[in-house]
Design a protein around this motif. Sequence first.
Motif, PDB file in Angstrom:
ATOM      1  N   ALA B 278       0.834  -1.200   0.000  1.00  0.00           N
ATOM      2  CA  ALA B 278       0.000   0.000   0.000  1.00  0.00           C
ATOM      3  C   ALA B 278       0.871   1.254   0.000  1.00  0.00           C
ATOM      4  N   ILE B 279       0.374   2.297  -0.676  1.00  0.00           N
ATOM      5  CA  ILE B 279       1.134   3.555  -0.762  1.00  0.00           C
ATOM      6  C   ILE B 279       1.348   4.131   0.622  1.00  0.00           C
ATOM      7  N   GLN B 280       2.601   4.423   0.966  1.00  0.00           N
ATOM      8  CA  GLN B 280       2.903   5.029   2.258  1.00  0.00           C
ATOM      9  C   GLN B 280       3.367   6.462   2.071  1.00  0.00           C
ATOM     10  N   GLY B 281       3.418   7.186   3.140  1.00  0.00           N
ATOM     11  CA  GLY B 281       3.985   8.536   3.090  1.00  0.00           C
ATOM     12  C   GLY B 281       2.964   9.638   2.875  1.00  0.00           C
ATOM     13  N   LEU B 282       1.697   9.259   2.603  1.00  0.00           N
ATOM     14  CA  LEU B 282       0.694  10.294   2.363  1.00  0.00           C
ATOM     15  C   LEU B 282       0.448  11.146   3.608  1.00  0.00           C
ATOM     16  N   GLY B 283       0.599  10.540   4.782  1.00  0.00           N
ATOM     17  CA  GLY B 283       0.386  11.279   6.019  1.00  0.00           C
ATOM     18  C   GLY B 283       1.414  12.374   6.199  1.00  0.00           C
ATOM     19  N   PHE B 284       2.673  12.027   5.909  1.00  0.00           N
ATOM     20  CA  PHE B 284       3.727  13.026   6.069  1.00  0.00           C
ATOM     21  C   PHE B 284       3.607  14.102   4.994  1.00  0.00           C
ATOM     22  N   ALA B 285       3.299  13.680   3.773  1.00  0.00           N
ATOM     23  CA  ALA B 285       3.132  14.656   2.691  1.00  0.00           C
ATOM     24  C   ALA B 285       2.006  15.626   3.040  1.00  0.00           C
ATOM     25  N   GLY B 286       0.966  15.117   3.685  1.00  0.00           N
ATOM     26  CA  GLY B 286      -0.170  15.966   4.059  1.00  0.00           C
ATOM     27  C   GLY B 286       0.241  17.093   4.991  1.00  0.00           C
ATOM     28  N   ILE B 287       1.203  16.815   5.862  1.00  0.00           N
ATOM     29  CA  ILE B 287       1.679  17.859   6.780  1.00  0.00           C
ATOM     30  C   ILE B 287       2.288  19.006   5.982  1.00  0.00           C
ATOM     31  N   ALA B 288       3.090  18.640   4.964  1.00  0.00           N
ATOM     32  CA  ALA B 288       3.711  19.674   4.129  1.00  0.00           C
ATOM     33  C   ALA B 288       2.647  20.452   3.361  1.00  0.00           C
ATOM     34  N   VAL B 289       1.660  19.724   2.844  1.00  0.00           N
ATOM     35  CA  VAL B 289       0.595  20.384   2.085  1.00  0.00           C
ATOM     36  C   VAL B 289      -0.174  21.352   2.992  1.00  0.00           C
ATOM     37  N   ALA B 290      -0.432  20.932   4.230  1.00  0.00           N
ATOM     38  CA  ALA B 290      -1.144  21.803   5.172  1.00  0.00           C
ATOM     39  C   ALA B 290      -0.317  23.042   5.492  1.00  0.00           C
ATOM     40  N   LEU B 291       0.976  22.857   5.656  1.00  0.00           N
ATOM     41  CA  LEU B 291       1.849  23.998   5.952  1.00  0.00           C
ATOM     42  C   LEU B 291       1.834  25.001   4.800  1.00  0.00           C
ATOM     43  N   LEU B 292       1.977  24.455   3.594  1.00  0.00           N
ATOM     44  CA  LEU B 292       2.008  25.342   2.429  1.00  0.00           C
ATOM     45  C   LEU B 292       0.666  26.043   2.258  1.00  0.00           C
ATOM     46  N   GLY B 293      -0.410  25.333   2.509  1.00  0.00           N
ATOM     47  CA  GLY B 293      -1.740  25.920   2.352  1.00  0.00           C
ATOM     48  C   GLY B 293      -2.202  26.689   3.577  1.00  0.00           C
ATOM     49  N   ARG B 294      -1.325  26.833   4.547  1.00  0.00           N
ATOM     50  CA  ARG B 294      -1.589  27.590   5.776  1.00  0.00           C
ATOM     51  C   ARG B 294      -2.870  27.147   6.467  1.00  0.00           C
ATOM     52  N   ASN B 295      -3.127  25.851   6.458  1.00  0.00           N
ATOM     53  CA  ASN B 295      -4.286  25.261   7.136  1.00  0.00           C
ATOM     54  C   ASN B 295      -5.605  25.834   6.639  1.00  0.00           C
ATOM     55  N   HIS B 296      -5.532  26.481   5.493  1.00  0.00           N
ATOM     56  CA  HIS B 296      -6.731  27.113   4.960  1.00  0.00           C
ATOM     57  C   HIS B 296      -7.397  26.167   3.958  1.00  0.00           C
ATOM     58  N   PRO B 297      -8.732  26.003   4.060  1.00  0.00           N
ATOM     59  CA  PRO B 297      -9.389  25.029   3.183  1.00  0.00           C
ATOM     60  C   PRO B 297      -9.117  25.281   1.702  1.00  0.00           C
ATOM     61  N   GLY B 298      -9.107  26.552   1.290  1.00  0.00           N
ATOM     62  CA  GLY B 298      -8.843  26.853  -0.112  1.00  0.00           C
ATOM     63  C   GLY B 298      -7.366  26.765  -0.442  1.00  0.00           C
ATOM     64  N   GLY B 299      -6.543  27.281   0.467  1.00  0.00           N
ATOM     65  CA  GLY B 299      -5.101  27.271   0.246  1.00  0.00           C
ATOM     66  C   GLY B 299      -4.572  25.860   0.067  1.00  0.00           C
ATOM     67  N   MET B 300      -5.147  24.934   0.817  1.00  0.00           N
ATOM     68  CA  MET B 300      -4.657  23.557   0.741  1.00  0.00           C
ATOM     69  C   MET B 300      -5.064  22.885  -0.566  1.00  0.00           C
ATOM     70  N   VAL B 301      -6.135  23.380  -1.233  1.00  0.00           N
ATOM     71  CA  VAL B 301      -6.490  22.845  -2.544  1.00  0.00           C
ATOM     72  C   VAL B 301      -5.332  23.104  -3.496  1.00  0.00           C
ATOM     73  N   PHE B 302      -4.857  24.359  -3.469  1.00  0.00           N
ATOM     74  CA  PHE B 302      -3.761  24.707  -4.365  1.00  0.00           C
ATOM     75  C   PHE B 302      -2.497  23.933  -4.023  1.00  0.00           C
ATOM     76  N   SER B 303      -2.182  23.874  -2.741  1.00  0.00           N
ATOM     77  CA  SER B 303      -0.924  23.206  -2.406  1.00  0.00           C
ATOM     78  C   SER B 303      -1.001  21.711  -2.695  1.00  0.00           C
ATOM     79  N   ALA B 304      -2.181  21.103  -2.519  1.00  0.00           N
ATOM     80  CA  ALA B 304      -2.313  19.678  -2.841  1.00  0.00           C
ATOM     81  C   ALA B 304      -2.123  19.466  -4.336  1.00  0.00           C
ATOM     82  N   LEU B 305      -2.724  20.350  -5.129  1.00  0.00           N
ATOM     83  CA  LEU B 305      -2.571  20.215  -6.586  1.00  0.00           C
ATOM     84  C   LEU B 305      -1.118  20.395  -7.002  1.00  0.00           C
ATOM     85  N   LEU B 306      -0.449  21.367  -6.370  1.00  0.00           N
ATOM     86  CA  LEU B 306       0.949  21.621  -6.712  1.00  0.00           C
ATOM     87  C   LEU B 306       1.821  20.421  -6.365  1.00  0.00           C
TER      88      LEU B 306
END
Lengths: 510, 370
Positions: B278-306
């Motif tokens: 099973a794919i691992q590492g998504l949990g840690f990647a999510g932390i980075a995505v949240a940081l980049l998106g500043r915990n903002h629901p819209g901001g995290m859309v962009f950072s997840a896509l990036l």
Amino acid sequence: MAPAIELTGITKRFPGVVANDNINLTVEKGEIHAICGENGAGKSTLMKILYGMQPPDEGTMKVHGDVVEFGSPTDAIDRGIGMVHQHFMLADQLTVLENVILGAEPTAAGGVIKFSEAEAHLARVAEDYGLTIDPDDMVETLEVGERQRVEIIKVLYRGAEILILDEPTAVLVPQEVEALFENMRELKEGGATIIFIDHKLDEVLEISDSITVLRHGKTVASMPNDGVTAHDLAELMVGSELPTPETAESTVTERVGLDISAVTVVDDDRRPVIENISLRIHEGEILGIAGVEGNGQSELVDAIIGTAAVTAGSISLQGLDITNLSVRKRREAGIGYVPEDRHHEGLMLDAPLWENAALGHQTQAPYGSRWLMNRSGMRSQTETIKDEFDVRTPNIDVSAHALSGGNQQKLIIGRELTADPSLLIAAHPTRGIDVGAQAAVWEQIRDARAAGLATLLISADLDELIGLSDSIVVMLRGRLVARLQPDEVTPRDLGAYMTGAATQETAEVH
Amino acid sequence: MRKFLFSLSAPVGAFVLTLVISSIALWAFGSNPFAAYGDMLGHASKLETQVDILNRATPLYISAVAAAIGFRMNLFNIGVEGQYLFAFLIAAQVGSLVSLPAVLHIPLIMIVAMATGAFYAGIAGVLKVTRGVNEVISTIMLNSIAVAGLIAWLQQRWQAEQEEFTSTTLGTNPIDESGLIPHINGIVEIFTREIGQGKELTGVLLVAICVGVAYHLLLTRMRFGFDLRASGLNPFAARAGGVPPKRMIVAAMVLSGAVAGLIGLVELSEKGKFPPNAIQGLGFAGIAVALLGRNHPGGMVFSALLFAFLDVSAGILQNTEAATKEIVNIMQGIVLLAAVVAYGISKRFQEREEARETAEALRAEQGVMA
Ligand SMILES: Nc1ncnc2c1ncn2[C@@H]1O[C@H](COP(=O)(O)OP(=O)(O)OP(=O)(O)O)[C@@H](O)[C@H]1O
Ligand SMILES: [Mg+2]
């Protein structure tokens, strides 16, 4: 001889306000210079600029005749300027000596701190300026007045000759104020220059050599302190009479609002911090608690609002036993709370005003309900508070840290009083509020009292305590030691009870 | 309008900064940055690649929301990783044991996944409030326990129960078709040409959108969200304001874990079981995505896509030999740092600009008076 400080044309703008508008200030060497002005007049901003914490947008600064530009407080310290902030910045878990040398440690090769050298230096500074303190005391065990002395020594240790004190007396009881003034006079004797901010005009008149008054970010007057009266000052600051807190005729009813019976609270080491305290506050009554800070007042407050567990005894509010209720249930039952330290327990500094207004009342209309928040309710209620309590702000979307100290305080008072509480716990409600606004706050508390509010008032300002209270109890070492009638007691008597110099046979407190 | 432009200045600044630094890095590695970017963009302009990006962004976004719920109250739930993998396994196993119509089967699997994630994260919350164990430490340990211990052990046990197993039957038993969230190629193809190469756009994308909307409503409209943010902004003021600190810690961990439980749905629906790798590492990647998106629901859309775009680009860079595929990890790191810098600068700039406007307004006012 060039003046110690010469500021010309200082301007500083913040979003929506001009905090300092072309301010000129001259402070002669070796004088005590007071800065007065209503809340939001720009006093703290000006001092932060002088201490290098914020750059001015326009204007020039001269220190001892030299033009200076400060990039940070370090630059100001190098020029011999030191500042004691209104909110102390000491590390509780360190000793006095460690706190003083923190950031300026004398080190031997290899980075070893030369404690003995530091201690000798500290002793010399303390000796020179007549400040007594034990360098080995833990800071957490010190009283407020002593902490302040540590802050001052810390500044002097770094070689400051120009001291800035931002509202140093706000947290002190009269005896401590006297001690501070004594220290200030000695510092002056020793050649230091002191600039200090104060809202209490009699104190200003007592200690200062010159006075500068700011209003709406401008200098409105700068004069030597001779022949000036408190009346003149008040007029200059806010354009109104000097208020005195005086309770109108009694509105005390027979109905019991708060009933505390035999309450004991212990600390982590299971030592009692308040012991067997019983008191009643009736509806329409203001009960004042006098005491030197650290004698159990905050623990009593914690026990009432529910942030400290009661070991023995019970507390009830309008007949409802709240001894074991959660903080939220108690607040919903009608407890309003003005905390002693607005930054610690009062505000979310990084949140906008309209969210701060809801804090503590978020489960109740108009702010919200059990599940949902009501944004338009939050906003309109905040507008109401802003208007009724004269919170000076460009709009309610700014974050709380952008308000001046006194305006933050007004926001908190407004939020608690507009929630229509049945019990108000007010710890130093007018701390940091200017004379004009102070009168308004007293008026508002009195109005609420007439409408049946029971109030527990804690204040270091004994005139306020005597003027507002229907009756006063004195707390010493976690116990109630005296009950006094405000119309029969003077601040001097009260002071004697507070320090334990005078005692009452029985503190019958019901 | 001006405000809006300002709010864009930070992300745009971060983007430019990232491009500059990444180009230098690429150039230092001996590749031509323009060729590499060209390949990446050319690749991403294909519909099939876009499907890949969305399939990758979906779990990243859910994972970011899970982390952000904790971050909002200064709780560092590092355990999203363990929570989603454990939830994935349990949900897959439970899903394989029942046969139900899709309307019941899918919700059952989702509920089991959320409950498992919530339970597993809740352990860290309870440890924190009862024993004072720091959640960073406890969730890291719970990660190891989940990945190296529980999952390995349970997988082995459940495999042993299978009659015979070959490499294709490794992992949990297959779940009936009715338990799998269907792909949504049909919806996309209304607007585009047919999606080729057998690519399927995950239906969990719709779940992720719901999660984002729910997170937004939680923060802005719900009392619980207010309490959550208050606890993060000033825990002492929150407590005096009636927010029960311990209960909030447990509640936030549980909620964070419940969202984390949904991350595995993407792979579950695609593979129809918990696969052995099973794919691992998504949990840690999510932390980075949240940081980049500043915990903002819209901001995290962009950072997840990036982040998803960069992940998906790794393959093409490898294929065209324009650059080593590790460069995308470097770029993900750079973009995080650049964001921190850009947000700081933009905040100052914004304050100065507003102050200037005020001054002008005031001057105009005084001019009128004079
Ligand atoms: N960081 C900031 N951001 C935005 N506005 C600010 C900031 N600091 C101060 N202000 C504004 O500048 C004005 C002056 O504030 P300042 O703190 O200097 O007042 P003050 O004279 O010290 O008042 P007080 O007696 O209430 O402490 C106020 O209107 C305040 O809202
Ligand atoms: Mg101030």
